[in-house]
Design a protein around this motif. Structure first.
Motif, short mmCIF file in Angstrom:
data_model
loop_
_atom_site.label_atom_id
_atom_site.label_comp_id
_atom_site.label_asym_id
_atom_site.label_seq_id
_atom_site.Cartn_x
_atom_site.Cartn_y
_atom_site.Cartn_z
N GLU A 38 0.84 -1.19 0.00
CA GLU A 38 0.00 0.00 0.00
C GLU A 38 0.89 1.25 0.00
OE1 GLU A 38 -2.91 -0.31 3.11
OE2 GLU A 38 -3.84 -2.04 2.12
N ILE A 39 0.45 2.26 -0.76
CA ILE A 39 1.18 3.53 -0.80
C ILE A 39 0.21 4.67 -0.56
CG2 ILE A 39 2.87 2.56 -2.40
CD1 ILE A 39 1.61 4.26 -4.62
N TRP A 40 0.75 5.84 -0.25
CA TRP A 40 -0.07 7.02 -0.05
C TRP A 40 0.01 7.89 -1.31
CZ3 TRP A 40 1.94 8.20 5.59
CH2 TRP A 40 1.42 7.25 6.46
N ASP A 41 0.55 9.09 -1.17
CA ASP A 41 0.57 10.07 -2.25
C ASP A 41 1.37 9.57 -3.44
OD1 ASP A 41 0.76 12.24 -3.92
OD2 ASP A 41 1.69 13.57 -2.45
N TRP A 42 0.68 9.17 -4.49
CA TRP A 42 1.33 8.63 -5.68
C TRP A 42 2.08 9.70 -6.46
CZ3 TRP A 42 -0.29 11.20 -9.90
CH2 TRP A 42 -1.54 11.84 -9.84
N SER A 43 1.69 10.97 -6.29
CA SER A 43 2.28 12.03 -7.11
C SER A 43 3.76 12.25 -6.79
CB SER A 43 1.52 13.34 -6.93
OG SER A 43 1.72 13.88 -5.63
N ALA A 44 4.20 11.79 -5.64
CA ALA A 44 5.61 11.95 -5.24
C ALA A 44 6.43 10.69 -5.52
CB ALA A 44 5.68 12.29 -3.75
N LYS A 45 5.85 9.74 -6.26
CA LYS A 45 6.51 8.46 -6.49
C LYS A 45 6.88 8.30 -7.97
CE LYS A 45 5.27 7.07 -2.24
NZ LYS A 45 4.43 8.17 -1.77
N ASP A 46 7.90 7.48 -8.22
CA ASP A 46 8.24 7.07 -9.58
C ASP A 46 7.39 5.85 -9.90
OD1 ASP A 46 9.34 5.96 -11.89
OD2 ASP A 46 11.41 6.44 -11.33
N LEU A 47 6.26 6.06 -10.55
CA LEU A 47 5.31 4.98 -10.77
C LEU A 47 5.89 3.89 -11.68
CD1 LEU A 47 1.99 7.00 -11.16
CD2 LEU A 47 2.85 5.80 -9.13
N ASP A 48 6.69 4.27 -12.65
CA ASP A 48 7.29 3.28 -13.52
C ASP A 48 8.23 2.37 -12.73
OD1 ASP A 48 5.93 4.23 -15.73
OD2 ASP A 48 7.55 5.60 -16.31
N ALA A 88 -3.35 4.89 -10.89
CA ALA A 88 -3.65 3.53 -10.45
C ALA A 88 -3.52 2.54 -11.59
CB ALA A 88 -5.04 3.47 -9.85
N ALA A 89 -3.90 2.97 -12.78
CA ALA A 89 -3.78 2.09 -13.94
C ALA A 89 -2.33 1.75 -14.23
CB ALA A 89 -4.43 2.74 -15.16
N ARG A 90 -1.43 2.67 -13.96
CA ARG A 90 -0.01 2.45 -14.27
C ARG A 90 0.61 1.39 -13.36
NH1 ARG A 90 2.78 8.24 -14.59
NH2 ARG A 90 4.61 6.91 -14.97
N ILE A 91 0.11 1.26 -12.13
CA ILE A 91 0.65 0.24 -11.22
C ILE A 91 -0.38 -0.85 -10.94
CG2 ILE A 91 2.33 1.81 -10.18
CD1 ILE A 91 0.46 2.06 -7.76
N ASP A 92 -1.50 -0.81 -11.67
CA ASP A 92 -2.57 -1.80 -11.53
C ASP A 92 -3.03 -1.92 -10.07
OD1 ASP A 92 -4.46 -3.59 -12.38
OD2 ASP A 92 -3.11 -5.33 -12.30
N CYS A 93 -3.38 -0.79 -9.49
CA CYS A 93 -3.84 -0.75 -8.10
C CYS A 93 -5.37 -0.73 -8.09
CB CYS A 93 -3.28 0.48 -7.40
SG CYS A 93 -3.66 0.54 -5.63
#
Length: 287
Positions: A38-48, A88-93
């Motif tokens: 589980e993660i919180w703020d996705w905007s601060a993460k390297d989703l790839d 969410a689609a990029r990490i299939d969450c």
């Protein structure tokens, strides 16, 4: 007592464990231990980079700003919910988490509310219907998390589990469910087993940590093995996420979490919903 593997899907927050490691390494370690992430703020993460770990993600923050009741706040929440669905689609969450209002970096309400009016309730339900429609179009579920007012999130509207349950019931969509956080519920309401029973049909996920301290099960007053037996007796097989700090070592915290949410092997005693829940009701708090 002989224990089996957990009947639940177990996840853990990469925001609160392995804090001495870079974030992507935290995700990898949790996944290596056999947990969803589980993660919180996705905007601060390297989703790839997160997607490349191969981890299975269980939930993430479903908005970046806004709230459920003010005109400008509603539009901001819906806009950031749309962006969150793309992330969410990029990490299939599959699940995206919401709160009653935006929270700052200290977990405090951006717009504190002292009194929630009837009009605010109606507006919040309408906003959440719109959120559920976004989830339905994307094939993903938004979850509304309860919080506590006494310790962590003063001034947050719709904070109690009873509040989130009322709103989710009012919307009545499979694309809006509860994120029932038992750490927050213990501080705010208690009576955890009965709360799980009442909310069962509307739960999208359950999150846990012990009280006080918000660390892994076994470090505080909640007897989580009894809660686990009650949930098993009620037929819950969904996600349970550890959203808590490690008191000492993160590996040990995950071990304690896994053990708390294993259940005794069937022995003919306490295996029905009624008998399990009765035992758990007596023991759920104050082990």
């Amino acid at each position: 007592m002989t224990r089996t593997a957990s009947p639940f899907v177990l996840a853990a927050s990469a925001e609160m464990l392995y804090l001495d490691r870079p974030f992507t390494e935290r995700v990898t370690r949790i996944a290596e231990r056999g947990f969803q992430v589980e993660i919180w703020d996705w905007s601060a993460k390297d989703l790839d980079a997160l997607a490349a770990t191969g981890a299975t993600f269980s939930s993430m923050t479903g908005y970046l700003t806004g709230n459920l009741t003010d005109a400008d706040g509603i539009e901001a929440l819906l806009s950031s919910a749309r962006a969150s669905l793309e992330a969410a689609a990029r990490i299939d969450c599959p699940r995206l988490n919401l709160h009653g209002t935006g929270l700052d970096d200290k977990g405090l309400a951006v717009r504190p509310v002292e009194v929630v009016t009837p009009g605010m309730w109606l507006t919040a339900a309408d906003t959440l219907r719109r959120v559920a429609e976004l989830g339905e179009a994307a094939g993903r579920v938004f979850t509304l998390e309860n919080l506590n007012l006494a310790v962590d999130h003063p001034g947050t509207p719709f904070a109690r589990a009873a509040d989130t349950l009322s709103l989710v019931r009012a919307v009545d969509s499979p694309y809006l469910r509860m994120n029932l956080d038992l750490y927050h519920a213990q501080i705010g309401e208690g009576n955890l087993v009965e709360l799980c029973r009442q909310a069962l049909a509307y739960i999208g996920e359950i999150q846990v940590a012990d009280v006080p301290g918000r660390c892994e099960p076994g470090t505080g007053e909640i007897h989580y093995p009894a809660v686990a037996r009650a949930l098993h007796g009620l037929g819950y097989t969904g996600v349970i996420g550890l959203e808590g700090w490690a008191r000492d070592d993160s590996d040990a915290a995950l071990d304690a979490f896994r053990e708390a949410f294993a259940v005794p092997a069937a022995s003919g005693h306490g295996t029905t919903a009624d008998s399990t829940t009765t035992e758990s009701t007596r023991a759920a708090v104050g082990s």
